[in-house]
Design a protein around this motif. Structure first.
Motif, PDB file in Angstrom:
ATOM      1  N   SER A  18     -46.470 120.421 -43.864  1.00 20.35           N
ATOM      2  CA  SER A  18     -46.793 119.416 -44.874  1.00 20.35           C
ATOM      3  C   SER A  18     -47.291 118.120 -44.255  1.00 20.35           C
ATOM      4  O   SER A  18     -48.234 117.502 -44.760  1.00 20.35           O
ATOM      5  CB  SER A  18     -45.579 119.153 -45.773  1.00 20.35           C
ATOM      6  OG  SER A  18     -44.518 118.573 -45.041  1.00 20.35           O
ATOM      7  N   VAL A  54     -45.576 113.208 -48.770  1.00 18.98           N
ATOM      8  CA  VAL A  54     -45.828 114.609 -49.074  1.00 18.98           C
ATOM      9  C   VAL A  54     -44.594 115.420 -48.698  1.00 18.98           C
ATOM     10  O   VAL A  54     -43.667 114.929 -48.060  1.00 18.98           O
ATOM     11  CB  VAL A  54     -47.070 115.137 -48.323  1.00 18.98           C
ATOM     12  CG1 VAL A  54     -48.303 114.364 -48.725  1.00 18.98           C
ATOM     13  CG2 VAL A  54     -46.872 115.053 -46.802  1.00 18.98           C
ATOM     14  N   THR A  97     -44.278 122.949 -50.753  1.00 22.01           N
ATOM     15  CA  THR A  97     -45.296 123.537 -51.616  1.00 22.01           C
ATOM     16  C   THR A  97     -44.819 123.415 -53.060  1.00 22.01           C
ATOM     17  O   THR A  97     -43.662 123.077 -53.324  1.00 22.01           O
ATOM     18  CB  THR A  97     -45.519 125.013 -51.257  1.00 22.01           C
ATOM     19  OG1 THR A  97     -44.267 125.702 -51.315  1.00 22.01           O
ATOM     20  CG2 THR A  97     -46.104 125.144 -49.866  1.00 22.01           C
ATOM     21  N   ASP A  98     -45.688 123.664 -54.008  1.00 24.00           N
ATOM     22  CA  ASP A  98     -45.311 123.537 -55.420  1.00 24.00           C
ATOM     23  C   ASP A  98     -44.212 124.534 -55.765  1.00 24.00           C
ATOM     24  O   ASP A  98     -44.377 125.757 -55.590  1.00 24.00           O
ATOM     25  CB  ASP A  98     -46.524 123.766 -56.321  1.00 24.00           C
ATOM     26  CG  ASP A  98     -47.491 122.603 -56.277  1.00 24.00           C
ATOM     27  OD1 ASP A  98     -47.101 121.523 -55.782  1.00 24.00           O
ATOM     28  OD2 ASP A  98     -48.642 122.766 -56.731  1.00 24.00           O
ATOM     29  N   ALA A 105     -47.898 112.859 -53.127  1.00 27.03           N
ATOM     30  CA  ALA A 105     -48.725 114.064 -53.200  1.00 27.03           C
ATOM     31  C   ALA A 105     -47.982 115.261 -52.621  1.00 27.03           C
ATOM     32  O   ALA A 105     -48.504 116.005 -51.800  1.00 27.03           O
ATOM     33  CB  ALA A 105     -50.044 113.840 -52.471  1.00 27.03           C
ATOM     34  N   GLY A 106     -46.726 115.442 -53.085  1.00 25.75           N
ATOM     35  CA  GLY A 106     -45.921 116.564 -52.625  1.00 25.75           C
ATOM     36  C   GLY A 106     -45.647 117.544 -53.745  1.00 25.75           C
ATOM     37  O   GLY A 106     -46.415 117.654 -54.713  1.00 25.75           O
ATOM     38  N   ASN A 107     -44.550 118.246 -53.623  1.00 25.92           N
ATOM     39  CA  ASN A 107     -44.109 119.277 -54.565  1.00 25.92           C
ATOM     40  C   ASN A 107     -44.180 118.780 -56.012  1.00 25.92           C
ATOM     41  O   ASN A 107     -43.431 117.896 -56.413  1.00 25.92           O
ATOM     42  CB  ASN A 107     -42.675 119.676 -54.203  1.00 25.92           C
ATOM     43  CG  ASN A 107     -42.147 120.828 -55.013  1.00 25.92           C
ATOM     44  OD1 ASN A 107     -42.683 121.191 -56.050  1.00 25.92           O
ATOM     45  ND2 ASN A 107     -41.050 121.416 -54.531  1.00 25.92           N
ATOM     46  N   VAL A 108     -45.065 119.344 -56.821  1.00 26.10           N
ATOM     47  CA  VAL A 108     -45.254 118.844 -58.187  1.00 26.10           C
ATOM     48  C   VAL A 108     -44.066 119.131 -59.079  1.00 26.10           C
ATOM     49  O   VAL A 108     -43.900 118.484 -60.123  1.00 26.10           O
ATOM     50  CB  VAL A 108     -46.531 119.410 -58.831  1.00 26.10           C
ATOM     51  CG1 VAL A 108     -47.763 118.976 -58.064  1.00 26.10           C
ATOM     52  CG2 VAL A 108     -46.468 120.921 -58.965  1.00 26.10           C
ATOM     53  N   ARG A 135     -42.301 115.920 -58.904  1.00 23.05           N
ATOM     54  CA  ARG A 135     -43.137 114.727 -58.805  1.00 23.05           C
ATOM     55  C   ARG A 135     -42.684 113.631 -59.750  1.00 23.05           C
ATOM     56  O   ARG A 135     -42.542 112.468 -59.347  1.00 23.05           O
ATOM     57  CB  ARG A 135     -44.601 115.081 -59.076  1.00 23.05           C
ATOM     58  CG  ARG A 135     -45.549 113.886 -58.982  1.00 23.05           C
ATOM     59  CD  ARG A 135     -47.000 114.330 -59.086  1.00 23.05           C
ATOM     60  NE  ARG A 135     -47.250 115.061 -60.330  1.00 23.05           N
ATOM     61  CZ  ARG A 135     -48.345 115.788 -60.540  1.00 23.05           C
ATOM     62  NH1 ARG A 135     -49.263 115.900 -59.614  1.00 23.05           N
ATOM     63  NH2 ARG A 135     -48.514 116.408 -61.690  1.00 23.05           N
ATOM     64  N   ASP A 191     -51.941 115.306 -57.074  1.00 24.94           N
ATOM     65  CA  ASP A 191     -51.562 116.701 -56.907  1.00 24.94           C
ATOM     66  C   ASP A 191     -51.109 116.939 -55.471  1.00 24.94           C
ATOM     67  O   ASP A 191     -51.431 116.177 -54.553  1.00 24.94           O
ATOM     68  CB  ASP A 191     -52.746 117.617 -57.224  1.00 24.94           C
ATOM     69  CG  ASP A 191     -53.200 117.516 -58.669  1.00 24.94           C
ATOM     70  OD1 ASP A 191     -52.383 117.103 -59.517  1.00 24.94           O
ATOM     71  OD2 ASP A 191     -54.376 117.833 -58.940  1.00 24.94           O
ATOM     72  N   ASN A 192     -50.385 118.015 -55.268  1.00 27.27           N
ATOM     73  CA  ASN A 192     -49.869 118.364 -53.957  1.00 27.27           C
ATOM     74  C   ASN A 192     -51.018 118.642 -52.989  1.00 27.27           C
ATOM     75  O   ASN A 192     -51.935 119.407 -53.306  1.00 27.27           O
ATOM     76  CB  ASN A 192     -48.980 119.608 -54.077  1.00 27.27           C
ATOM     77  CG  ASN A 192     -48.091 119.824 -52.852  1.00 27.27           C
ATOM     78  OD1 ASN A 192     -48.292 119.225 -51.806  1.00 27.27           O
ATOM     79  ND2 ASN A 192     -47.104 120.687 -52.997  1.00 27.27           N
ATOM     80  N   PRO A 196     -50.458 122.842 -52.071  1.00 29.41           N
ATOM     81  CA  PRO A 196     -49.808 123.519 -53.192  1.00 29.41           C
ATOM     82  C   PRO A 196     -49.240 124.878 -52.830  1.00 29.41           C
ATOM     83  O   PRO A 196     -48.281 125.339 -53.451  1.00 29.41           O
ATOM     84  CB  PRO A 196     -50.928 123.648 -54.226  1.00 29.41           C
ATOM     85  CG  PRO A 196     -52.193 123.541 -53.446  1.00 29.41           C
ATOM     86  CD  PRO A 196     -51.894 122.627 -52.318  1.00 29.41           C
TER      87      PRO A 196
END
Length: 439
Positions: free
Chosen positions: A76, A118, A121-122, A167-170, A173, A191-192, A195
């Motif tokens: 990341s 960040v 992942t999503d 802009a990390g894990n949505v 968020r 957005d991530n 993702p």
């Protein structure tokens, strides 16, 4: 209609006067950058065309200084680093894992204008993203002289806060953004950047970083309190140049050759590579992170004026002859070291990172090349091309264009609102008669 496309640089402010409909370059001018108030330098550069509307980019004062805080260094945090570079920021610090007191102190000492936060992942790991948001809030919670901020793993004097691009894990968020806002930190959600494993998605973060630059750097009082500055500036200079290089690559289609640009400046030397002008995500990627289709490296120790002492050290480390004081020799050293470093970064991408080594066109930019005798520049190109240990694998036998009129930043500034004019101006670079072929 005429537009003044202005680049507010660390040393000089350059203006290109362009017909945006046709892309015709009408005139150029420059003036020293006035760092106490950069608007004065813009007015001086455009003094012969006082009523011409201005659109501008800026790297004055070092441009946009950005720090990346991520979950894991090779995934990341690396994805955030690549997204930040593609946004035209100068990455001054990268941190991975939970921020403790020493980590926050190192982050503060890097003096970023913005933190790109960040992690995960999503739908994946979220605890480090939460913890780092809390650490940033803790660092900002006790403002004032001598204030102390307790952070995970220790305590220390840290009265410090900075805008955050999240802009990390949505999946978390909204929760993380609320924590940051409650702590008084300006937050811009994106957005991530990563993702899913292997899929880099930098565009949303790029847009958010650009917004932070305009609101907090240009809209603040560091460069000028004159309200005209904010109305003029559209982007940080490397972001504008990256757009210009992308337009140039599209002009060269359907040949679809890779374009490499080396821009030697007073404070940094930037290398741009656009191997595929029609895709934002390369099809070949590293297993964990993926490869951005438009790539850029910024070398903050390779400027020919502000960082000239560091340039000499870097040249010595690379085994190059001492460049002396002549600007073109300094430019030669900066270009050679920057190209070598860029190729090493490209090698880290694996099979998908070979495009810079097979460039179909190389552009040299910067005042040291623009203002030098063409024959002297040809000799520099030949010497860089002969650098078989590094940059020669790019320049050897490859067509080289010297951007003597400094149009790439102007092309990038025109691209969004005047795409046809931008393409025509980029095409003029290829017709300018500055092309040579390195031996």
């Amino acid at each position: 209609m005429t537009l003044a496309c202005v680049d507010i640089g660390s040393t000089f402010t350059k203006a290109a006067f362009v017909d945006p409909a046709t892309g015709r370059l009408l005139a150029t001018a420059q003036a020293p950058t006035t760092l106490d108030d950069v608007v004065r330098g813009v007015l001086a550069a455009t003094a012969d065309h006082p009523d011409t509307p201005v659109i501008a980019c800026s790297s004055a004062g070092g441009g946009l200084r950005l720090a990346v805080v991520g979950y894991e260094e090779l995934i990341s945090a690396e994805a955030g680093h690549r997204a930040a570079l593609s946004a035209g920021a100068r990455v001054v610090h990268v941190a991975a894992g939970v921020l403790d007191a020493p980590g926050l102190a190192a982050l503060r000492d890097a003096r970023p204008d913005v933190v790109l936060l960040v992690g995960g992942t999503d739908g994946g790991e979220a605890s480090v993203l939460r913890a780092n948001a809390a650490a940033l809030v803790s660092a900002a919670s006790l403002q004032g002289p001598g204030a102390s901020a307790r952070v995970p793993g220790g305590s220390g004097v840290l009265p410090w806060s900075v805008p955050v691009v999240l802009a990390g894990n949505v999946a978390v968020r909204d929760e993380v953004a609320e924590v940051l806002r409650r702590g008084g930190l300006p937050v811009h959600e994106a957005d991530n950047v990563l993702p899913d494993i292997g899929r880099l998605a930098p565009e949303s973060a790029r847009a958010a970083i650009r917004t932070v630059f305009l609101e907090h750097v240009i809209g603040g009082d560091r460069l000028s309190t004159d309200p005209r500055l904010r109305s003029w500036v559209r982007a940080v200079t490397p972001d504008a140049v990256l757009e210009g290089v992308t337009v140039l690559a599209r002009v060269l289609a359907p040949e679809a050759v890779s374009v490499v640009v080396v821009d030697v400046g007073g404070a940094t030397t930037d290398v741009y590579c656009v191997p595929d002008p029609d895709a934002e995500q390369a099809t070949l990627g590293r297993e964990a992170v993926g490869i951005p289709a438009r790539r850029r490296t910024v070398e903050g120790d390779l400027g020919v004026s502000w960082s000239v002492d560091a340039l000499r050290v870097a040249a010595a480390v690379e085994g190059l002859p001492a460049p002396g004081d002549e600007p073109l020799h300094l430019g030669e050293a900066a270009a050679t070291v920057a190209l070598r470093r860029h190729l090493r970064a490209e090698a880290g991408y694996g099979a998908g990172g070979a495009s810079a080594r097979s460039a179909g066109l190389v552009v040299l930019s910067g005042g040291v090349f623009r203002h030098a005798d063409p024959a002297a520049v040809d000799r520099v190109i030949a010497r860089v091309a002969a650098d078989a240990g590094g940059a020669g694998s790019v320049l050897g036998g490859t067509p080289v264009v010297v951007d003597r009129r400094y149009v790439l930043a102007a092309v990038g500034l025109l691209a969004a609102e005047h795409p046809e004019g931008a393409r025509a101006l980029a095409s003029s670079l290829l017709r300018s008669g500055d092309e040579v072929t390195a031996p």
